[in-house]
Structure formats: C-alpha cells, structure tokens
Design a protein around this motif. Sequence first.
Motif, PDB file in Angstrom:
ATOM      1  N   ALA A 291      17.352  41.633  68.556  1.00  0.00           N
ATOM      2  CA  ALA A 291      17.110  42.310  67.920  1.00  0.00           C
ATOM      3  C   ALA A 291      15.523  42.922  68.625  1.00  0.00           C
ATOM      4  N   ASP A 292      15.354  42.639  69.473  1.00  0.00           N
ATOM      5  CA  ASP A 292      13.517  42.786  70.539  1.00  0.00           C
ATOM      6  C   ASP A 292      14.524  43.088  71.814  1.00  0.00           C
ATOM      7  N   VAL A 293      16.230  42.486  72.144  1.00  0.00           N
ATOM      8  CA  VAL A 293      16.567  43.630  72.430  1.00  0.00           C
ATOM      9  C   VAL A 293      17.118  44.345  72.824  1.00  0.00           C
ATOM     10  N   GLU A 295      15.709  47.075  70.008  1.00  0.00           N
ATOM     11  CA  GLU A 295      14.335  47.679  70.180  1.00  0.00           C
ATOM     12  C   GLU A 295      13.892  48.103  71.341  1.00  0.00           C
ATOM     13  N   SER A 296      13.559  46.765  72.652  1.00  0.00           N
ATOM     14  CA  SER A 296      13.325  46.934  74.053  1.00  0.00           C
ATOM     15  C   SER A 296      14.015  47.735  74.464  1.00  0.00           C
ATOM     16  N   ASP A 426      22.284  42.536  75.342  1.00  0.00           N
ATOM     17  CA  ASP A 426      20.845  43.039  76.153  1.00  0.00           C
ATOM     18  C   ASP A 426      21.582  43.893  76.869  1.00  0.00           C
TER      19      ASP A 426
END
Lengths: 448, 448
Positions: A291-293, A295-296, A426
């Motif tokens: 989720a983090d990568v 959205e990043s 990522d």
Amino acid sequence: MFLRGLLESGYEGEIYPVNPKATEISGLKSYPNVKDIPGPVDHVISLIPAHLTPQLIEDCGAKGVKTVHLFTAGFSESGEEEGARLEAELADIGRRVGVRVLGPNCMGIHCPKARLAFNIGFTRESKESGTIGFISQSGGHAVTAAEVGPVRGLRFSKIISYGNACDLDETELLEYLTHDPDTEVIAAYLEGVKDGPRFQRVLREAAQAKPVIVFKGGRTEAGTRAVSSHTGALAGSETIWDSLLKQAGVIRVYTLDELIDLLVAFSYMPPIRARNVGVIGVGGGASVEAADVCESAGLRVPLLPLEIRREIREFTPLAGSSVRNPVDTLEIWSPEAFSRTIELVAGWEGIDFLIIHLAVETNINRPEGRALLDAMIDSIITMRGRTGKPIAVVLRSSGIRLGLEVLCDVQQRCLEAGLPVFSSVDRAALAVSRFIQYHEGCLSARSA
Amino acid sequence: MFLRGLLESGYEGEIYPVNPKATEISGLKSYPNVKDIPGPVDHVISLIPAHLTPQLIEDCGAKGVKTVHLFTAGFSESGEEEGARLEAELADIGRRVGVRVLGPNCMGIHCPKARLAFNIGFTRESKESGTIGFISQSGGHAVTAAEVGPVRGLRFSKIISYGNACDLDETELLEYLTHDPDTEVIAAYLEGVKDGPRFQRVLREAAQAKPVIVFKGGRTEAGTRAVSSHTGALAGSETIWDSLLKQAGVIRVYTLDELIDLLVAFSYMPPIRARNVGVIGVGGGASVEAADVCESAGLRVPLLPLEIRREIREFTPLAGSSVRNPVDTLEIWSPEAFSRTIELVAGWEGIDFLIIHLAVETNINRPEGRALLDAMIDSIITMRGRTGKPIAVVLRSSGIRLGLEVLCDVQQRCLEAGLPVFSSVDRAALAVSRFIQYHEGCLSARSA
C-alpha cells in the motif's frame, strides 16, 4: 564476435570477412580490402584500429557501401585531441564519399527480423522479432537490453547502439523509428544531443506517434564526467532535459532496470484508464508495504466497498486476513477462493487494475506446492479474461537456488499467458504508474 | 508448523503438545491442558481459537508459565468490537496472574542460539546464530527476514514477531535488545506505538548503544488503513515519525529489501569514514548509471588524480575504457590488471571505499568463464586485504537460469570471504550511504 554473431543468428545475406593477412575466416573466404569483394556490399562492420578508419571510409565510398558501423573506439571519448580530430574527419569523408557512419565506439545494429545480431551467445528469445525499438548511446546497455529484455518477455524490432554519433545520431535514428512500421514503442538511452532544437522537434513528433521512453545518462556531476569519457557527449543541464522531456510528452526513467520494467508494462498491459489499484497477496506487513509503495509511486489503493468486503468475508476467515484493499489472505492457496477474490476485487468499478504479489517459495518443500502455484497462475489468467481488468504479477523469491528455478518457470508461464511480471511491488507500482502517465498524457492531448 | 519447527531445529528443552483430543502428537505425549503437564513450563505457544485464549492465560498463570505467545489472531486487528474487548482482557488477565503475553496475531520468537525456530523448512544458515536482533510487528516480514537474510549472509541473534502488542510491545522489546549482549545491530519493523514518550526515550537509548534501523509501515493513507487491519495499530503522523527517528539517531528505511541491504552493509563492512567512492566495472553506460545513482544516493564519485589515471593507463588500452572514476575497463578479465586497478584506485587517499560491479554472465558460455570470474573475486579479496579499503560487490544477472546459478555460487564465495553483495549499484549505493550516515552521526555525537 560480430562474425560469430551473424553466423549464429543465421544471417541470410552474403558475409565477407575482410582482413589483409587472412584468406579464410570461420570457413568464409576472406578479402584483403572491401574493394576486393566481388559482389555489392550494403553494410560494413569495422573492428580495425582507429587511425586506419578514415581510409576504410574512403574505400567503402569507392565500393558503393551504404553504411559503415565502427565498433572501433579511441576517438573523441578518449579526451585526446587526436581522437576528436579523427572523429571529425570520419564524418567529413563519409559526407564526401556518400557513406553514412554509425558510431564510432558502438555495438551497431541488432535486428532480429534481418537476423542481424551484434553479439554472440544470445538466446533464442533474443533473436525473436518484436515491436520495441531501442536506440542506445551505450553499447553495454544495448547488449544488456538484448539479454535481459527477452528473459522479461520483451521482443525488439531493432536495437541500435550508436556511440559517439559522429554522423548518424539520436535524432535521425529517432526519426527512423518514428516511421518504422515494425516499431510500436520507442526506448532511448541518451547521453547528449548535438542539435538541441532539431532533437526537440523530432522527439515531439516521435512522442505524438508512439510511446517514447527516455533514459538520460549523466544527470549528476560525476555522471556528466562519465558521459564525456564514454561517448564524448555533452550531457547538458538537468533542468533543461527535464523540461524538454516533459514538454515532448516523453516518459522518463532513471535506470536501465526501470526502463525494462516500463517496457514490460507496455508489452503486456492494455491501456489503464486511471490509477486505482487492487492489491492481493499474503502477509500483513507485505500488504502494508505494498500500500505504501503504491501510493508513493502515485497510485491509489481505494478501500473496497462494504458489500464486496462482506462477499470476500464469506469464504475468508477473520483471523490473519484483511479484505479492505490490500487484500491479505491465505486463501490464495485455495484455487476457488483465490479466483473468487480476484473476481470480486477486479469486478468493482472503483478498481482499474490489479497487482497480485506471490512468494514463490511458500510451500516449495511440499510435493503439492508447485501444483498449487500453477493453479494460482491459472486463476489469475482465467480471472483476467473474465473481468477484463489488467493484472501485474509480482513474483518474489528469497534467492535460494530452488526458489530461483521455480521463479524462472513460473515467470515463463506468466509471460506465455501475456501476464507482466515484476520482481517487487515497488518496481511494479513505479512502472505501472509511468505507464498510466503515458495514457493520461494521450487523454489530455486528445481533449486539448 | 510450530511443533515441527522446534523438532527440526533440535530444540533441546522439553516440548509438551497440548490438545484436549489427542494423546500423542508427532511422537510426543500430548496433554489435555497446560495444567496437566508434569514438569515446569517456561513458554507456551498458542494456536487455539481467540475466544479460548483468556482461559489459557488463566491456566498458564496457575501453572507458573512465564510467557505465552499467541499465534492466535482475530483480535483488535479484525476491526470487530468483540476482538478488541478480548485483546484488552488478555492483557488484564496476564497482569493479574503474572504471565507476560507476546502477540496476539504474531509468529513469536526465532532464536537460533536456543534452537527456537518459528517456522518449518528453514535452511541451515537460518538456524545459525548471529548478532542482528530484529523485532517485527509483522509475522510475514519476520519470516521473510529469517529466510532471505541468510541467503544474503545475515545471521540473527533473535527475531521477535510481536503482532498486536497487547502486553509485550516494541518499546519493551527494544529495551531488551539494547541490553542483549548477543545483539550488536537492532532492526525494527514498526506499525505504531502505544506510549509515544516512553518509546522515544527507549529508542534514543537504544540508538546510543547500538546501530538502530527502523522500517516504519503505514506512511501513506492506504498504508495507514492497512496497518489498522493488520495489527490494529495507529500508524501516526508521518511528520512526527520522521522527526522522532531523526532526533533519536535512527536510520530509516522504506522497504524490507532496503532493510536487508542495510543489514548486509552493517554485517560485512567496517566503518567508512567519508562518502568518496571508487567505482570499477565494465561498460560505459553502466558506469554513467553507476555515477548517477551513487551521487543521487548522497555519495561522491571524485575524479582520480592524473598520476593515478596515468598509472592505470599503462596497462589499460585507450579504446573503450575510462580511467577517471568510474573506471570502466575490460581489463577486469585479466587478473593481474584487475588487481592492479583495484590497488591503484583504493590506494588513493581520496577514496574511502569501492563499489565493484560485475555481470556474472559475461563469458558464461566459455569454458574458462567461471574460472575467470573466480579469479576476479580472488583479486577483490586480496586487494581489500592489501589496501584496507572496504569493498561492496554488485553481482548482476540477466535472469537466465544458468546465470542465476552462477550468481548463487559467486555470492556464496563473496560472503564466505566477508564481502557484502548487492543486486544493483543503486541498491548498494543507497545502503552504503545510509551506513555512512550512521557513522557520521556517531562522529558528530562524539564531537558534540
């Protein structure tokens, strides 16, 4: 190396080795000079020392040769005055005698359709023709793309390594690929350009015709210095490059790995209309990281609506799972539940595409492990067809030998089914985000 | 899974299976309840359903058990009120009856020294004891680290997966690792903390005692949501986390791959005093890319002085090479020239460490190719010893099966010789840059 490359690829035209001291090379009759060759000659590959190349171009002119590719190095990139002088001379002679020069200091042309390979030891896949045209100021990047690309499922129309660009340069090659019917996607590794305004015009035309991806080398102080000793090019200001590429509608990447990842997206994914991704895989931490990568990288990971979460919950135990998006579920090991999960997530109109991440080593030591992994891939293939949503597959391995072997097999199966494969979420997210950026550019261009 | 893990690792203490329905499990006598076990019990691993766990903690209290690890999930992370209520109850009962609770919703303890493994199928290397202590709010990341880490040459003192942290939490575990004589480097995957000020104090103490690396999950909107459904934690503000970690002198990473890369640097590199890197490898484009990614990662790639360039030129042909730094030379295939190149670059006082990048597949199809690759590694090992400068090795493969096999072998040889190995120059550069950041922090702390 070049002669063996041509013989290995089964080049069908005549091949004439030229060497003043030999009468036969690799079973072919050898000639002391290009002028002694009996038939017509289209293209010459030169591996002779730099100081002999001006005479070669003269001889090629006399023979009626169209193009000379100079693998020969030791020109402007050497930083020596003599090298720069020689290089300018080559271009001058070429213009005078009507011979176009590719290089010097380059690997030349790899064209599977013409069975022209610039290196030995290429795999069968490297010799298969495709729709990606790649021009590269670096011979190493050209060879690496020809080697790594096919492992990732890429197929090239042409790879052209053009080195110091004393005559044929990035702009003319770009123009060529723009109009080449065999090329659908253009990739370029550039270190510098000689005629900025002309390049800008041609780049814009290229990007209007086809997707263009540029990997620009020399964006830092040390990189700029390395560029000048590599191809003698002037790397130019980073700010100018950045705005030039943006204005032209070109997608920019920063490493060769990123270039290959993006070409995988272009080769294996249909256009994606927006940035909403559904993420499915195993592991709470892995899901948080995904989720983090995502959205990043500029993607959106929307919360699934309550009714879809409820439907997934019907066959997904509460403990150790999440159905919000990312969907983290051990039920991927049950073909039915996994298929249904994909169907439900991809079926929601709020999702534009999926990223499914799998660790190939889970269950690897169980006899049924491999069959389960194959069943997963089957589910993905079936559900992609049924839902019509693009899917990117991430295959991870711990790096143990057995895992890497399984990874090779499973990647191959995915590619054969037309599924793009990436090595981490990522890298997948970054590639797909840039892929979408291209389609957004097309949409905004159309509406403008 | 847990029982087989303990049996496979050769745990030397008594193991008592507990199950109300069995009399024997995996050849061991089974008991209906922990209270029925004849001898003393230190630690209990629970895989029973969530609603039965309060009674288990009561029983463990009566039995005098010190710690209970709850693999059991379905508590606050479920988002259901009942789960949150149960979780609070566990902690209350634990406090009342004197039992410490690890979890729920976690993999528990992996401690090679005690032959305590939380998973089956671990390799011999995973079971070897080392000096890295890793606490992880994610069970998946804990297992992945235990699997991937050893392939990259890492060895752990303890890996502790602590899940929802209803009792034993990140702060107490961090405090434990700070004082653990077997742990020299602390790594942590965190999703949230419950007592901010206490955590901040303990984190600072930890970072003053040992290098501390933190991978914080949940830094985006979707990541934060994923955190809450993973371990029920509150991810907290990204700005607060960033300044908290910076102030404590902690090194931050953003993916599990980055964490592992950095741990490789800590495990295989001596302190590096400054940021000047000498880069050696083959390929002009690869050298430009290496220079760019090194400087982007915060390293410096200084131009070699004229006298050193002249010395390298004595045995390096002008054509197709560069000796400015990056050094791009085909002479790496000549053991003598390669050794001398390393010696000259590393010998310059302006260089603090080297990155050497090798493509394992070059010459792979030649019978002598593998021997030449081994000779390269020998040169690197010898020259590292002679010059005393740290060296990071980058091994690249196109991903073909044979290449991956060679990669596994060569990586193993490097690790045995104490050389850190990375899969790309950008990953190496980022890891070493953060590694240097740690030592810079120590220097500035000392001078303050």
